[in-house]
Design an enzyme around this catalytic site. Structure first.
Site, PDB file in Angstrom:
ATOM      1  N   ASP A 176      31.640  49.765  45.357  1.00 50.94           N
ATOM      2  CA  ASP A 176      32.026  49.698  46.937  1.00 50.94           C
ATOM      3  C   ASP A 176      32.553  50.940  47.611  1.00 50.94           C
ATOM      4  OD1 ASP A 176      31.037  47.343  46.964  1.00 50.94           O
ATOM      5  OD2 ASP A 176      33.219  46.170  47.301  1.00 50.94           O
ATOM      6  N   ARG A 233      49.683  46.848  47.086  1.00 54.30           N
ATOM      7  CA  ARG A 233      49.049  47.492  48.380  1.00 54.30           C
ATOM      8  C   ARG A 233      49.981  48.627  49.014  1.00 54.30           C
ATOM      9  NH1 ARG A 233      45.636  45.839  45.505  1.00 54.30           N
ATOM     10  NH2 ARG A 233      43.854  44.575  46.160  1.00 54.30           N
ATOM     11  N   ASP A 264      43.885  41.773  52.046  1.00 52.05           N
ATOM     12  CA  ASP A 264      44.128  43.213  51.737  1.00 52.05           C
ATOM     13  C   ASP A 264      43.909  44.080  52.865  1.00 52.05           C
ATOM     14  OD1 ASP A 264      45.199  42.747  49.249  1.00 52.05           O
ATOM     15  OD2 ASP A 264      43.080  42.715  48.310  1.00 52.05           O
ATOM     16  N   SER A 285      35.453  38.945  41.628  1.00 55.59           N
ATOM     17  CA  SER A 285      35.894  39.865  42.074  1.00 55.59           C
ATOM     18  C   SER A 285      37.367  40.076  41.550  1.00 55.59           C
ATOM     19  CB  SER A 285      36.232  39.785  43.660  1.00 55.59           C
ATOM     20  OG  SER A 285      37.158  40.271  44.383  1.00 55.59           O
TER      21      SER A 285
HETATM   22  N1  ARG Z   1      44.617  36.178  46.933  1.00 56.07           N
HETATM   23  C1  ARG Z   1      45.284  37.419  46.425  1.00 56.07           C
HETATM   24  C2  ARG Z   1      46.133  38.040  47.316  1.00 56.07           C
HETATM   25  O1  ARG Z   1      45.615  38.027  48.703  1.00 56.07           O
HETATM   26  C3  ARG Z   1      44.511  38.194  45.675  1.00 56.07           C
HETATM   27  C4  ARG Z   1      43.738  39.121  46.008  1.00 56.07           C
HETATM   28  C5  ARG Z   1      42.904  39.860  45.244  1.00 56.07           C
HETATM   29  N2  ARG Z   1      42.051  40.733  45.719  1.00 56.07           N
HETATM   30  C6  ARG Z   1      40.639  41.041  45.229  1.00 56.07           C
HETATM   31  N3  ARG Z   1      40.074  41.949  45.841  1.00 56.07           N
HETATM   32  N4  ARG Z   1      40.030  40.444  44.467  1.00 56.07           N
HETATM   33  O2  ARG Z   1      46.857  38.691  47.138  1.00 56.07           O
END
Ligand code: ARG
Length: 402
Positions: free
Chosen positions: A15, A96, A125, A177
């Site tokens: 990606d 992040r 994210d 993922s």
């Molecule tokens: N749901 C979790 C969060 O928002 C994990 C996100 C994981 N991200 C990913 N790209 N798989 O903090």
């Protein structure tokens, strides 16, 4: 005229590699790829760096953020016993902001007008990246290529990449993922999208199946000083070393798995599987020690603050005045969180087997039902008369009305 620059949060995956080429082709920008090392499982940094350059980046910067992540982010999460919706230790939400901090720094140093990330338009994210950047430098413009482009399927993405000589991984892509760092691992997508389906064993990497875990328990003693872990079984170690050791011990005993339905910021419920053996162990032990050393009102008030803290951080507000104020409150509570917690790991169960502290508010002579009892029972009667007075008054009134 020189082209404008964009700083891209780069992972080395397909990606974000496609993002590089897309930013050059579609936005006519020079791309600076930034790889943040937060302890994720990955190919060698040289390999990722080369891949960014092969995909067309003018520069590929690797930043080791692990120490900073532990010292400035995870230690605060531990002090806050941070569990979003009482379950999720926030591993993605915590990583992040540290990445964002360096993206902004590098953008400022290189005079880049833009920052870009490879998040989809449906998750948390994207919000954490973009709100984080705004909170540090609101003048930087942002681009979310994956949200904008029309490469909807993985096949069309691969085709697009191959046509431009972007290296595509030969191995069959994982059906999940995954996001991971030293605080744990998040697994989404594939069969997990059916909340009724039990996670297949291939989703887990840090924890063994509890049924296959050793038949004898493992014990260890974790020492804390002012709220932070400092030693295992008397051996002094750094936060990172302790976290790494606990990830191993808890994982080997099948402890640290989480399977939950969670409320995303964007209004969607999602099924999430996590494995956070070290993080859950630290939080459990820390909380248990607090139960013994924090004065009752502080403990109860802090529990409410902790809920808010987790929600703010989950929702991308790491760099915000309220979050800072909450950290300041939490910090004032930690001076007495010094002591030892004895932990037992056994076939998926993590229990606290004992705790002690020089700041303990547990008073044996007050608590005991044995000989040494010093509690003044005679005072109890008068206390209860007054304490329950308003309810007696209410009950009399109710009975009169009937
Ligand atoms: N749901 C979790 C969060 O928002 C994990 C996100 C994981 N991200 C990913 N790209 N798989 O903090």
């Amino acid at each position: 005229m020189a082209r404008e620059k964009v700083v891209l949060a780069y992972s080395g995956g397909l990606d974000t590699s496609v993002c590089i080429t897309w930013l050059i082709e579609q936005k006519d920008l020079d791309v600076i790829a930034v790889v943040g090392d937060v302890g994720q499982k990955r190919q060698s940094l040289e390999f990722i760096q080369q891949k960014a350059l092969d995909s067309g980046a003018i520069e590929a910067v690797v930043v080791d953020m692990v120490e900073e992540y532990a010292a400035e982010y995870l230690s605060k999460a531990l002090a806050a016993n941070a569990l979003y919706e009482n379950k999720y230790p926030l591993l993605s939400a915590l990583s992040r902001p540290v990445i964002v901090k360096h993206l902004v720094r590098i953008a400022e140093e290189r005079g880049a007008a833009y920052i870009a990330h490879g998040c989809t338009g449906k998750g948390n994210d994207q919000v954490r990246f973009e709100v984080g950047v705004r909170s540090l430098n609101p003048d930087i413009l942002q681009i979310a290529p994956v949200r904008e482009w029309d490469l909807t399927t993985r096949d069309s993405e691969i085709e697009w990449a191959e046509a431009r000589n972007i290296p595509v991984p030969v191995s069959k892509a994982s059906p999940y993922s995954i996001d991971d760092n030293i605080w744990g691992r998040a697994i989404e997508c594939g069969v997990l999208e059916d909340p009724w389906t039990e996670p297949p064993s291939d989703v887990y990497e840090l924890t063994v199946d509890p049924e296959a875990a050793p038949d004898t328990p493992t014990y260890l003693t974790l020492a804390f000083e002012a709220g932070q872990p400092v030693a295992i079984d008397g051996v002094k170690m750094s936060f990172l070393e302790i976290l790494t050791a606990l990830n191993k011990v808890a994982g080997a005993n099948g402890c640290g798995r989480i399977d939950m339905v969670e409320n995303r910021l964007v209004g969607v419920k999602s099924r999430e599987v996590y494995e956070c053996p070290g993080a859950l162990t630290l939080i459990k032990a820390h909380k248990d020690l607090e139960d013994m050393v924090l004065e009752r009102d502080v403990l109860r008030y802090k529990a409410k603050i902790e809920q808010d803290w987790a929600v703010y951080v989950y929702e991308g507000k790491w760099f915000s005045p309220l979050k800072e104020a909450l950290d300041a409150f939490i910090a004032t509570t930690q001076a007495v969180v010094t002591g030892e917690v004895r932990l037992k790991f056994y076939k998926g169960a993590l229990t606290v087997a004992g705790r002690k502290s020089p700041y303990s508010l547990y008073d044996f002579e007050l608590a005991t039902y044995g000989e040494e009892d010093s509690f003044d029972r005679d005072s109890a009667k008068g206390f209860i008369d007054i304490y329950g007075l308003y309810l007696s008054t209410w009950a009399r009134q109710q009975r009169k009305l009937k």
